[in-house]
Write a protein that holds these residues in place. Structure first.
Motif, PDB file in Angstrom:
ATOM      1  N   GLY A  99      -7.836  -0.452  -6.284  1.00 27.92           N
ATOM      2  CA  GLY A  99      -6.772   0.306  -5.634  1.00 27.92           C
ATOM      3  C   GLY A  99      -5.374  -0.203  -5.952  1.00 27.92           C
ATOM      4  O   GLY A  99      -4.418   0.582  -6.003  1.00 27.92           O
ATOM      5  N   LEU A 100      -5.238  -1.511  -6.171  1.00 32.24           N
ATOM      6  CA  LEU A 100      -3.919  -2.094  -6.443  1.00 32.24           C
ATOM      7  C   LEU A 100      -3.263  -1.497  -7.687  1.00 32.24           C
ATOM      8  O   LEU A 100      -2.117  -1.033  -7.613  1.00 32.24           O
ATOM      9  CB  LEU A 100      -4.035  -3.615  -6.559  1.00 32.24           C
ATOM     10  N   PRO A 101      -3.921  -1.483  -8.845  1.00 28.85           N
ATOM     11  CA  PRO A 101      -3.265  -0.878 -10.023  1.00 28.85           C
ATOM     12  C   PRO A 101      -3.006   0.616  -9.860  1.00 28.85           C
ATOM     13  O   PRO A 101      -2.013   1.130 -10.387  1.00 28.85           O
ATOM     14  CB  PRO A 101      -4.253  -1.151 -11.165  1.00 28.85           C
ATOM     15  N   PRO A 112     -20.219   2.934  -0.409  1.00 32.11           N
ATOM     16  CA  PRO A 112     -19.257   3.837   0.237  1.00 32.11           C
ATOM     17  C   PRO A 112     -18.047   3.105   0.824  1.00 32.11           C
ATOM     18  O   PRO A 112     -16.951   3.666   0.850  1.00 32.11           O
ATOM     19  CB  PRO A 112     -20.078   4.522   1.338  1.00 32.11           C
ATOM     20  N   LEU A 113     -18.251   1.877   1.273  1.00 33.03           N
ATOM     21  CA  LEU A 113     -17.116   1.109   1.784  1.00 33.03           C
ATOM     22  C   LEU A 113     -16.089   0.873   0.678  1.00 33.03           C
ATOM     23  O   LEU A 113     -14.880   0.982   0.901  1.00 33.03           O
ATOM     24  CB  LEU A 113     -17.593  -0.230   2.353  1.00 33.03           C
ATOM     25  N   THR A 114     -16.568   0.556  -0.520  1.00 30.53           N
ATOM     26  CA  THR A 114     -15.664   0.330  -1.653  1.00 30.53           C
ATOM     27  C   THR A 114     -14.968   1.622  -2.058  1.00 30.53           C
ATOM     28  O   THR A 114     -13.757   1.636  -2.313  1.00 30.53           O
ATOM     29  CB  THR A 114     -16.452  -0.236  -2.849  1.00 30.53           C
ATOM     30  N   VAL A 115     -15.740   2.718  -2.109  1.00 27.59           N
ATOM     31  CA  VAL A 115     -15.159   4.010  -2.469  1.00 27.59           C
ATOM     32  C   VAL A 115     -14.070   4.411  -1.486  1.00 27.59           C
ATOM     33  O   VAL A 115     -13.021   4.947  -1.880  1.00 27.59           O
ATOM     34  CB  VAL A 115     -16.264   5.095  -2.531  1.00 27.59           C
ATOM     35  N   ALA A 116     -14.281   4.139  -0.216  1.00 30.72           N
ATOM     36  CA  ALA A 116     -13.281   4.472   0.794  1.00 30.72           C
ATOM     37  C   ALA A 116     -12.061   3.553   0.724  1.00 30.72           C
ATOM     38  O   ALA A 116     -10.948   3.959   1.071  1.00 30.72           O
ATOM     39  CB  ALA A 116     -13.894   4.392   2.194  1.00 30.72           C
ATOM     40  N   THR A 117     -12.269   2.335   0.252  1.00 32.31           N
ATOM     41  CA  THR A 117     -11.182   1.350   0.199  1.00 32.31           C
ATOM     42  C   THR A 117     -10.171   1.662  -0.892  1.00 32.31           C
ATOM     43  O   THR A 117      -8.962   1.476  -0.706  1.00 32.31           O
ATOM     44  CB  THR A 117     -11.761  -0.061  -0.019  1.00 32.31           C
ATOM     45  N   VAL A 118     -10.636   2.138  -2.042  1.00 29.65           N
ATOM     46  CA  VAL A 118      -9.760   2.330  -3.204  1.00 29.65           C
ATOM     47  C   VAL A 118      -8.565   3.231  -2.895  1.00 29.65           C
ATOM     48  O   VAL A 118      -7.406   2.815  -3.090  1.00 29.65           O
ATOM     49  CB  VAL A 118     -10.558   2.861  -4.410  1.00 29.65           C
ATOM     50  N   PRO A 119      -8.752   4.464  -2.410  1.00 30.51           N
ATOM     51  CA  PRO A 119      -7.575   5.312  -2.128  1.00 30.51           C
ATOM     52  C   PRO A 119      -6.741   4.797  -0.972  1.00 30.51           C
ATOM     53  O   PRO A 119      -5.526   4.979  -0.952  1.00 30.51           O
ATOM     54  CB  PRO A 119      -8.197   6.677  -1.799  1.00 30.51           C
ATOM     55  N   PHE A 120      -7.381   4.143  -0.023  1.00 38.16           N
ATOM     56  CA  PHE A 120      -6.657   3.582   1.114  1.00 38.16           C
ATOM     57  C   PHE A 120      -5.675   2.513   0.643  1.00 38.16           C
ATOM     58  O   PHE A 120      -4.490   2.530   0.994  1.00 38.16           O
ATOM     59  CB  PHE A 120      -7.676   2.988   2.100  1.00 38.16           C
ATOM     60  N   VAL A 121      -6.166   1.595  -0.175  1.00 33.68           N
ATOM     61  CA  VAL A 121      -5.311   0.530  -0.721  1.00 33.68           C
ATOM     62  C   VAL A 121      -4.238   1.117  -1.619  1.00 33.68           C
ATOM     63  O   VAL A 121      -3.072   0.697  -1.581  1.00 33.68           O
ATOM     64  CB  VAL A 121      -6.157  -0.507  -1.490  1.00 33.68           C
ATOM     65  N   ALA A 122      -4.609   2.097  -2.429  1.00 35.31           N
ATOM     66  CA  ALA A 122      -3.661   2.688  -3.382  1.00 35.31           C
ATOM     67  C   ALA A 122      -2.430   3.238  -2.672  1.00 35.31           C
ATOM     68  O   ALA A 122      -1.290   2.972  -3.081  1.00 35.31           O
ATOM     69  CB  ALA A 122      -4.345   3.788  -4.192  1.00 35.31           C
ATOM     70  N   ARG A 123      -2.621   3.990  -1.611  1.00 31.93           N
ATOM     71  CA  ARG A 123      -1.493   4.575  -0.891  1.00 31.93           C
ATOM     72  C   ARG A 123      -0.672   3.526  -0.164  1.00 31.93           C
ATOM     73  O   ARG A 123       0.571   3.604  -0.114  1.00 31.93           O
ATOM     74  CB  ARG A 123      -1.989   5.631   0.100  1.00 31.93           C
ATOM     75  N   LEU A 124      -1.326   2.526   0.401  1.00 32.58           N
ATOM     76  CA  LEU A 124      -0.589   1.472   1.106  1.00 32.58           C
ATOM     77  C   LEU A 124       0.238   0.633   0.135  1.00 32.58           C
ATOM     78  O   LEU A 124       1.385   0.271   0.432  1.00 32.58           O
ATOM     79  CB  LEU A 124      -1.564   0.578   1.880  1.00 32.58           C
ATOM     80  N   VAL A 125      -0.337   0.329  -1.018  1.00 33.05           N
ATOM     81  CA  VAL A 125       0.398  -0.438  -2.030  1.00 33.05           C
ATOM     82  C   VAL A 125       1.564   0.387  -2.565  1.00 33.05           C
ATOM     83  O   VAL A 125       2.674  -0.143  -2.764  1.00 33.05           O
ATOM     84  CB  VAL A 125      -0.548  -0.864  -3.175  1.00 33.05           C
ATOM     85  N   GLU A 126       1.328   1.665  -2.800  1.00 38.48           N
ATOM     86  CA  GLU A 126       2.405   2.544  -3.255  1.00 38.48           C
ATOM     87  C   GLU A 126       3.563   2.528  -2.260  1.00 38.48           C
ATOM     88  O   GLU A 126       4.739   2.404  -2.648  1.00 38.48           O
ATOM     89  CB  GLU A 126       1.889   3.967  -3.416  1.00 38.48           C
ATOM     90  N   LEU A 174     -12.713  -6.829  -1.693  1.00 39.08           N
ATOM     91  CA  LEU A 174     -12.298  -7.435  -2.967  1.00 39.08           C
ATOM     92  C   LEU A 174     -12.332  -6.413  -4.102  1.00 39.08           C
ATOM     93  O   LEU A 174     -11.351  -6.240  -4.836  1.00 39.08           O
ATOM     94  CB  LEU A 174     -13.205  -8.617  -3.293  1.00 39.08           C
ATOM     95  N   VAL A 175     -13.457  -5.712  -4.227  1.00 44.23           N
ATOM     96  CA  VAL A 175     -13.602  -4.749  -5.323  1.00 44.23           C
ATOM     97  C   VAL A 175     -12.669  -3.550  -5.112  1.00 44.23           C
ATOM     98  O   VAL A 175     -11.990  -3.099  -6.046  1.00 44.23           O
ATOM     99  CB  VAL A 175     -15.068  -4.266  -5.432  1.00 44.23           C
TER     100      VAL A 175
END
Length: 222
Positions: free
Chosen positions: A32-34, A96-110, A26-27
């Motif tokens: 990562g979305l924006p 660390p799970l959240t930190v790893a999620t942010v760039p992962f989501v960012a690239r997939l959303v892009e 969620l976090v």
């Protein structure tokens, strides 16, 4: 281990895993979305043209994504302690799970947004839509199935990552498999953990696929 005890430890591990995945997902997705939207719309000649900023953020995202997760967990232990007050346990593992999620989501959303037909963007521009209106009413609306699949993939990956943090005392099913299945030589516990993880992944993937299909306009027309 008796069946009752096995069920009890599996249930506890499952609840911890679901907690880690839900909160970090969620976090991480909210952050990562924006970032993903900005990366997809801030290149040269795009809606929010800022190529230098786009390049810098892109480099940071790439650097974060290229860091192996288990190394990331260890590398940010001081930050984890600062945020969670400890570096061990379920709450600490969320960092660390959240930190790893942010760039992962960012690239997939892009990637999902860049799949949208550019003709729709030009048509919206011709009708006088503002850049923000184009993002909310065109890009996000058209990319909704792709974004849904991206978030589904994120959750599936987080389930795997949550098992990995068990190696550093993060709790959850991974910790259960290591402590009982590996260190205490209980193959039945290890097998049970693997089965639960497989079932959990299948449920998440199936639900995400179904939701993405419901958002796909092509399926609604058929």
């Amino acid at each position: 281990m008796s069946p009752d005890m096995l069920f009890a430890v599996l249930w506890k591990g499952l609840i911890q895993t679901l907690h880690m995945v839900a909160v970090s997902g969620l976090v991480g997705s909210a952050l990562g979305l924006p970032i993903g939207i900005f990366l997809a719309t801030s290149g040269k000649g795009e809606l929010f043209e800022a190529p230098m900023t786009n390049r810098i953020i892109g480099l940071i995202v790439n650097a974060a994504r290229s860091t192996p997760f288990i190394i990331l967990v260890v590398a940010i232990i001081p930050f984890t302690r600062l945020v969670a007050g400890t570096s061990i346990g379920t709450s600490a593992a969320i960092v660390p799970l959240t930190v790893a999620t942010v760039p992962f989501v960012a690239r997939l959303v892009e990637a999902a947004i860049r799949e949208v037909d550019k003709g729709l963007i030009e048509a919206a521009r011709a009708m006088g839509a503002t850049p923000l209106q184009i993002v909310t009413k065109v890009l996000l609306a058209e990319a909704k199935p792709g974004i849904t699949l991206a978030l589904t993939l994120t959750l599936v990956s987080l389930i795997g990552y949550s098992a990995m943090v068990g190696a550093v005392g993060g709790g959850g099913l991974g910790d259960l498999g290591i402590r009982y299945g590996y260190q205490r030589f209980m193959p039945d516990v290890m097998l049970a953990v693997v089965v639960v993880l497989i079932v959990l992944v299948q449920i998440v993937q199936s639900a995400g696929d179904a939701l993405a299909r419901s958002f796909d306009k092509r399926n609604r027309k058929n």
